[in-house]
Design a protein around this motif. Structure first.
Motif, mmCIF file in Angstrom:
data_model
loop_
_atom_site.group_PDB
_atom_site.id
_atom_site.type_symbol
_atom_site.label_atom_id
_atom_site.label_comp_id
_atom_site.label_asym_id
_atom_site.label_seq_id
_atom_site.Cartn_x
_atom_site.Cartn_y
_atom_site.Cartn_z
ATOM 1 N N SER A 82 1.376 11.710 -9.901
ATOM 2 C CA SER A 82 0.385 12.776 -9.968
ATOM 3 C C SER A 82 1.055 14.134 -9.757
ATOM 4 O O SER A 82 0.626 15.132 -10.342
ATOM 5 C CB SER A 82 -0.719 12.554 -8.937
ATOM 6 O OG SER A 82 -0.201 12.678 -7.632
ATOM 7 N N VAL A 107 2.383 1.690 -3.477
ATOM 8 C CA VAL A 107 1.401 2.174 -4.474
ATOM 9 C C VAL A 107 1.076 3.641 -4.234
ATOM 10 O O VAL A 107 1.013 4.432 -5.185
ATOM 11 C CB VAL A 107 0.126 1.296 -4.431
ATOM 12 C CG1 VAL A 107 -1.006 1.922 -5.220
ATOM 13 C CG2 VAL A 107 0.429 -0.097 -4.947
ATOM 14 N N VAL A 108 0.885 4.027 -2.990
ATOM 15 C CA VAL A 108 0.551 5.426 -2.694
ATOM 16 C C VAL A 108 1.702 6.339 -3.077
ATOM 17 O O VAL A 108 1.502 7.390 -3.695
ATOM 18 C CB VAL A 108 0.176 5.587 -1.200
ATOM 19 C CG1 VAL A 108 0.112 7.048 -0.812
ATOM 20 C CG2 VAL A 108 -1.157 4.906 -0.930
ATOM 21 N N ARG A 109 2.931 5.970 -2.763
ATOM 22 C CA ARG A 109 4.085 6.805 -3.136
ATOM 23 C C ARG A 109 4.233 6.884 -4.642
ATOM 24 O O ARG A 109 4.552 7.936 -5.187
ATOM 25 C CB ARG A 109 5.366 6.246 -2.514
ATOM 26 C CG ARG A 109 5.470 6.536 -1.045
ATOM 27 C CD ARG A 109 6.800 6.111 -0.507
ATOM 28 N NE ARG A 109 6.912 6.425 0.909
ATOM 29 C CZ ARG A 109 7.927 6.094 1.659
ATOM 30 N NH1 ARG A 109 8.949 5.421 1.148
ATOM 31 N NH2 ARG A 109 7.948 6.419 2.934
ATOM 32 N N LYS A 110 4.021 5.782 -5.332
ATOM 33 C CA LYS A 110 4.109 5.764 -6.799
ATOM 34 C C LYS A 110 3.030 6.675 -7.395
ATOM 35 O O LYS A 110 3.295 7.438 -8.310
ATOM 36 C CB LYS A 110 3.934 4.332 -7.282
ATOM 37 C CG LYS A 110 4.265 4.112 -8.697
ATOM 38 C CD LYS A 110 5.703 3.721 -8.797
ATOM 39 C CE LYS A 110 5.937 3.117 -10.166
ATOM 40 N NZ LYS A 110 7.341 3.057 -10.474
ATOM 41 N N PHE A 111 1.811 6.579 -6.849
ATOM 42 C CA PHE A 111 0.717 7.400 -7.343
ATOM 43 C C PHE A 111 0.980 8.873 -7.057
ATOM 44 O O PHE A 111 0.755 9.722 -7.918
ATOM 45 C CB PHE A 111 -0.601 6.961 -6.703
ATOM 46 C CG PHE A 111 -1.777 7.794 -7.114
ATOM 47 C CD1 PHE A 111 -2.341 7.641 -8.361
ATOM 48 C CD2 PHE A 111 -2.307 8.735 -6.250
ATOM 49 C CE1 PHE A 111 -3.423 8.409 -8.739
ATOM 50 C CE2 PHE A 111 -3.387 9.513 -6.616
ATOM 51 C CZ PHE A 111 -3.953 9.354 -7.875
ATOM 52 N N MET A 112 1.461 9.181 -5.856
ATOM 53 C CA MET A 112 1.733 10.571 -5.490
ATOM 54 C C MET A 112 2.854 11.151 -6.358
ATOM 55 O O MET A 112 2.800 12.304 -6.769
ATOM 56 C CB MET A 112 2.116 10.674 -4.011
ATOM 57 C CG MET A 112 0.988 10.276 -3.072
ATOM 58 S SD MET A 112 -0.424 11.366 -3.139
ATOM 59 C CE MET A 112 0.182 12.703 -2.147
ATOM 60 N N LEU A 130 0.825 -1.201 0.000
ATOM 61 C CA LEU A 130 0.000 0.000 0.000
ATOM 62 C C LEU A 130 0.862 1.255 0.000
ATOM 63 O O LEU A 130 0.604 2.196 -0.761
ATOM 64 C CB LEU A 130 -0.921 -0.008 1.219
ATOM 65 C CG LEU A 130 -1.815 1.229 1.393
ATOM 66 C CD1 LEU A 130 -2.822 1.308 0.259
ATOM 67 C CD2 LEU A 130 -2.502 1.182 2.745
ATOM 68 N N ILE A 131 1.901 1.268 0.829
ATOM 69 C CA ILE A 131 2.797 2.421 0.878
ATOM 70 C C ILE A 131 3.490 2.602 -0.469
ATOM 71 O O ILE A 131 3.620 3.727 -0.969
ATOM 72 C CB ILE A 131 3.823 2.254 2.019
ATOM 73 C CG1 ILE A 131 3.108 2.369 3.364
ATOM 74 C CG2 ILE A 131 4.951 3.268 1.921
ATOM 75 C CD1 ILE A 131 3.967 2.012 4.550
#
Length: 71
Positions: free
Chosen positions: A64, A56-61, A53-54
């Motif tokens: 974006s 994916v969130v860092r990759k998405f952030m 989860l961490i």
């Protein structure tokens, strides 16, 4: 306790008593080991899911925030 085993042969103390203990408490011992292994597996799955989860969130952030500069 030493007085009880003082007159007994060596095999009573080192073979018969542990075998009887395993027969009597074997189910409880196996249940405890199974519980510990199951708990360890659940902890490992939790750590893997939180790590994913961490990631994916860092990759998405990161993707974006770099796309905002294009506007």
């Amino acid at each position: 306790m030493r007085e009880i085993f003082a007159g007994m042969p060596w095999w009573v103390k080192w073979i018969a008593v542990p075998v009887i203990a395993l027969v009597v408490f074997g189910g409880a011992i196996l249940s405890a080991i199974g519980l510990l292994i199951g708990l360890l597996f659940k902890v490992l799955v939790f750590v893997a899911l939180v790590g994913g989860l961490i990631y994916v969130v860092r990759k998405f952030m990161a993707s974006s925030s770099s796309s905002r500069g294009d506007w």
